[in-house]
Design a protein around this motif. Structure first.
Motif, PDB file in Angstrom:
ATOM      1  N   ASP A   9       4.083 -41.075  21.756  1.00 44.46           N
ATOM      2  CA  ASP A   9       4.174 -39.821  22.496  1.00 44.46           C
ATOM      3  C   ASP A   9       3.314 -38.751  21.832  1.00 44.46           C
ATOM      4  OD1 ASP A   9       5.334 -38.002  24.500  1.00 44.46           O
ATOM      5  OD2 ASP A   9       6.372 -37.124  22.782  1.00 44.46           O
ATOM      6  N   MET A  10       3.373 -38.660  20.511  1.00 42.67           N
ATOM      7  CA  MET A  10       2.579 -37.684  19.765  1.00 42.67           C
ATOM      8  C   MET A  10       1.082 -37.929  19.951  1.00 42.67           C
ATOM      9  SD  MET A  10       2.481 -37.226  15.667  1.00 42.67           S
ATOM     10  CE  MET A  10       1.547 -35.923  14.894  1.00 42.67           C
ATOM     11  N   LEU A  11       0.661 -39.187  19.793  1.00 39.18           N
ATOM     12  CA  LEU A  11      -0.761 -39.522  19.933  1.00 39.18           C
ATOM     13  C   LEU A  11      -1.260 -39.243  21.346  1.00 39.18           C
ATOM     14  CD1 LEU A  11      -0.890 -42.862  17.910  1.00 39.18           C
ATOM     15  CD2 LEU A  11      -1.476 -40.573  17.126  1.00 39.18           C
ATOM     16  N   THR A  12      -0.439 -39.542  22.346  1.00 41.83           N
ATOM     17  CA  THR A  12      -0.823 -39.286  23.736  1.00 41.83           C
ATOM     18  C   THR A  12      -0.955 -37.800  24.005  1.00 41.83           C
ATOM     19  OG1 THR A  12       0.248 -41.323  24.438  1.00 41.83           O
ATOM     20  CG2 THR A  12      -0.167 -39.671  26.138  1.00 41.83           C
ATOM     21  N   ARG A  13      -0.044 -37.002  23.485  1.00 41.33           N
ATOM     22  CA  ARG A  13      -0.122 -35.551  23.677  1.00 41.33           C
ATOM     23  C   ARG A  13      -1.379 -34.976  23.023  1.00 41.33           C
ATOM     24  NH1 ARG A  13       5.483 -32.607  24.202  1.00 41.33           N
ATOM     25  NH2 ARG A  13       6.774 -34.260  25.011  1.00 41.33           N
ATOM     26  N   ILE A  14      -1.709 -35.445  21.822  1.00 43.66           N
ATOM     27  CA  ILE A  14      -2.928 -34.968  21.148  1.00 43.66           C
ATOM     28  C   ILE A  14      -4.168 -35.416  21.912  1.00 43.66           C
ATOM     29  CG2 ILE A  14      -4.332 -35.192  19.050  1.00 43.66           C
ATOM     30  CD1 ILE A  14      -1.702 -35.295  17.468  1.00 43.66           C
ATOM     31  N   ARG A  15      -4.195 -36.662  22.364  1.00 42.96           N
ATOM     32  CA  ARG A  15      -5.339 -37.192  23.129  1.00 42.96           C
ATOM     33  C   ARG A  15      -5.551 -36.390  24.415  1.00 42.96           C
ATOM     34  NH1 ARG A  15      -3.322 -41.901  24.097  1.00 42.96           N
ATOM     35  NH2 ARG A  15      -3.933 -42.799  22.104  1.00 42.96           N
ATOM     36  N   ASN A  16      -4.469 -36.124  25.144  1.00 50.41           N
ATOM     37  CA  ASN A  16      -4.581 -35.368  26.397  1.00 50.41           C
ATOM     38  C   ASN A  16      -5.022 -33.930  26.155  1.00 50.41           C
ATOM     39  OD1 ASN A  16      -3.804 -37.604  27.851  1.00 50.41           O
ATOM     40  ND2 ASN A  16      -1.670 -36.974  28.027  1.00 50.41           N
ATOM     41  N   ALA A  17      -4.499 -33.298  25.102  1.00 50.67           N
ATOM     42  CA  ALA A  17      -4.893 -31.925  24.780  1.00 50.67           C
ATOM     43  C   ALA A  17      -6.360 -31.866  24.379  1.00 50.67           C
ATOM     44  CB  ALA A  17      -4.016 -31.374  23.664  1.00 50.67           C
ATOM     45  N   ASN A  18      -6.837 -32.871  23.654  1.00 49.35           N
ATOM     46  CA  ASN A  18      -8.256 -32.931  23.276  1.00 49.35           C
ATOM     47  C   ASN A  18      -9.158 -33.073  24.494  1.00 49.35           C
ATOM     48  OD1 ASN A  18      -8.709 -32.522  20.557  1.00 49.35           O
ATOM     49  ND2 ASN A  18      -8.323 -34.650  20.015  1.00 49.35           N
ATOM     50  N   LEU A  19      -8.750 -33.928  25.441  1.00 50.14           N
ATOM     51  CA  LEU A  19      -9.554 -34.132  26.650  1.00 50.14           C
ATOM     52  C   LEU A  19      -9.675 -32.849  27.465  1.00 50.14           C
ATOM     53  CD1 LEU A  19      -8.298 -37.638  27.813  1.00 50.14           C
ATOM     54  CD2 LEU A  19     -10.576 -37.055  26.940  1.00 50.14           C
ATOM     55  N   GLU A  20      -8.628 -32.053  27.490  1.00 48.73           N
ATOM     56  CA  GLU A  20      -8.628 -30.800  28.242  1.00 48.73           C
ATOM     57  C   GLU A  20      -9.065 -29.608  27.391  1.00 48.73           C
ATOM     58  OE1 GLU A  20      -8.151 -30.347  31.536  1.00 48.73           O
ATOM     59  OE2 GLU A  20      -8.164 -32.538  31.603  1.00 48.73           O
ATOM     60  N   LYS A  21      -9.431 -29.880  26.132  1.00 47.99           N
ATOM     61  CA  LYS A  21      -9.923 -28.855  25.191  1.00 47.99           C
ATOM     62  C   LYS A  21      -8.920 -27.723  24.969  1.00 47.99           C
ATOM     63  CE  LYS A  21     -14.844 -29.817  25.844  1.00 47.99           C
ATOM     64  NZ  LYS A  21     -14.650 -31.187  25.625  1.00 47.99           N
ATOM     65  N   HIS A  22      -7.638 -28.078  24.858  1.00 44.84           N
ATOM     66  CA  HIS A  22      -6.611 -27.100  24.535  1.00 44.84           C
ATOM     67  C   HIS A  22      -6.707 -26.737  23.058  1.00 44.84           C
ATOM     68  CE1 HIS A  22      -4.194 -27.262  28.268  1.00 44.84           C
ATOM     69  NE2 HIS A  22      -4.671 -28.489  28.347  1.00 44.84           N
ATOM     70  N   LYS A  23      -6.353 -25.507  22.729  1.00 46.08           N
ATOM     71  CA  LYS A  23      -6.380 -25.067  21.328  1.00 46.08           C
ATOM     72  C   LYS A  23      -5.134 -25.537  20.576  1.00 46.08           C
ATOM     73  CE  LYS A  23      -9.583 -21.344  21.572  1.00 46.08           C
ATOM     74  NZ  LYS A  23     -10.768 -22.147  21.551  1.00 46.08           N
ATOM     75  N   ILE A  24      -3.992 -25.584  21.272  1.00 39.93           N
ATOM     76  CA  ILE A  24      -2.751 -26.014  20.630  1.00 39.93           C
ATOM     77  C   ILE A  24      -2.060 -27.075  21.484  1.00 39.93           C
ATOM     78  CG2 ILE A  24      -2.357 -23.836  19.400  1.00 39.93           C
ATOM     79  CD1 ILE A  24      -0.244 -23.170  21.563  1.00 39.93           C
ATOM     80  N   VAL A  25      -1.175 -27.826  20.828  1.00 41.59           N
ATOM     81  CA  VAL A  25      -0.364 -28.823  21.522  1.00 41.59           C
ATOM     82  C   VAL A  25       1.041 -28.779  20.911  1.00 41.59           C
ATOM     83  CG1 VAL A  25      -1.100 -30.727  20.025  1.00 41.59           C
ATOM     84  CG2 VAL A  25      -0.240 -31.222  22.293  1.00 41.59           C
ATOM     85  N   GLN A  26       2.046 -28.940  21.755  1.00 43.76           N
ATOM     86  CA  GLN A  26       3.446 -28.891  21.323  1.00 43.76           C
ATOM     87  C   GLN A  26       4.009 -30.304  21.293  1.00 43.76           C
ATOM     88  OE1 GLN A  26       5.873 -26.004  23.391  1.00 43.76           O
ATOM     89  NE2 GLN A  26       7.625 -27.389  23.322  1.00 43.76           N
ATOM     90  N   ILE A  27       4.629 -30.662  20.161  1.00 40.64           N
ATOM     91  CA  ILE A  27       5.162 -32.004  19.962  1.00 40.64           C
ATOM     92  C   ILE A  27       6.593 -31.897  19.448  1.00 40.64           C
ATOM     93  CG2 ILE A  27       4.916 -34.082  18.546  1.00 40.64           C
ATOM     94  CD1 ILE A  27       1.909 -33.493  18.538  1.00 40.64           C
ATOM     95  N   PRO A  28       7.519 -32.714  19.949  1.00 40.99           N
ATOM     96  CA  PRO A  28       8.874 -32.708  19.386  1.00 40.99           C
ATOM     97  C   PRO A  28       8.832 -33.078  17.899  1.00 40.99           C
ATOM     98  CG  PRO A  28       8.830 -33.919  21.449  1.00 40.99           C
ATOM     99  CD  PRO A  28       7.411 -33.615  21.099  1.00 40.99           C
TER     100      PRO A  28
END
Length: 133
Positions: A9-28
């Motif tokens: 779940d963590m890796l997927t959230r980081i991968r998706n945020a990188n693809l969309e060029k987000h500055k931050i990502v929230q992870i449980p």
């Protein structure tokens, strides 16, 4: 939402945020995700992270790192190796090298979650969690 595999779940959230060029990502926040995040910060893959405590759940806010004007992500790929259905273990002699040493493999050892390089130096084997490059 209940997630069985928090690392995937963590890796997927980081991968998706990188693809969309987000500055931050929230992870449980779990013990494992905190330790992985500390290694990513130490290795220079992320800028920073903070832990947010709420009454319902704790979260990690991770600041992603980019280079250049066109915002190329520092993390180009993340690959989960050991999964809940198929655990992958290795000893210190057979630790993987990711892209000839350019990337890192995160290893869960008796000394905590460390990189393949650190595990090789310490002579430790363990569970191969993921590859990051």
């Amino acid at each position: 939402m209940v997630v069985n595999d928090t690392i995937s779940d963590m890796l997927t959230r980081i991968r998706n945020a990188n693809l969309e060029k987000h500055k931050i990502v929230q992870i449980p926040a779990t013990k494992t995700t905190k330790n992985i995040t500390k290694v990513l910060k130490r290795e220079g893959f992320i800028q920073n992270f903070n832990e947010i405590d709420t009454p319902l759940q704790n979260y990690l806010i991770i600041s992603l790192k980019y280079k250049g004007k066109n915002m190329q992500p520092i993390i180009t790929a993340l690959k989960r190796i050991s999964k809940p259905g198929l655990r992958v273990y290795t000893n210190h002699r057979e630790l993987p090298k990711v892209l000839g040493g350019i990337g890192i493999a995160l290893i869960s050892t008796s000394a905590g979650i460390i990189t393949d390089r650190e595990a090789r130096q310490a002579g430790l084997g363990g569970e191969v969690l993921c590859y990051i490059w």
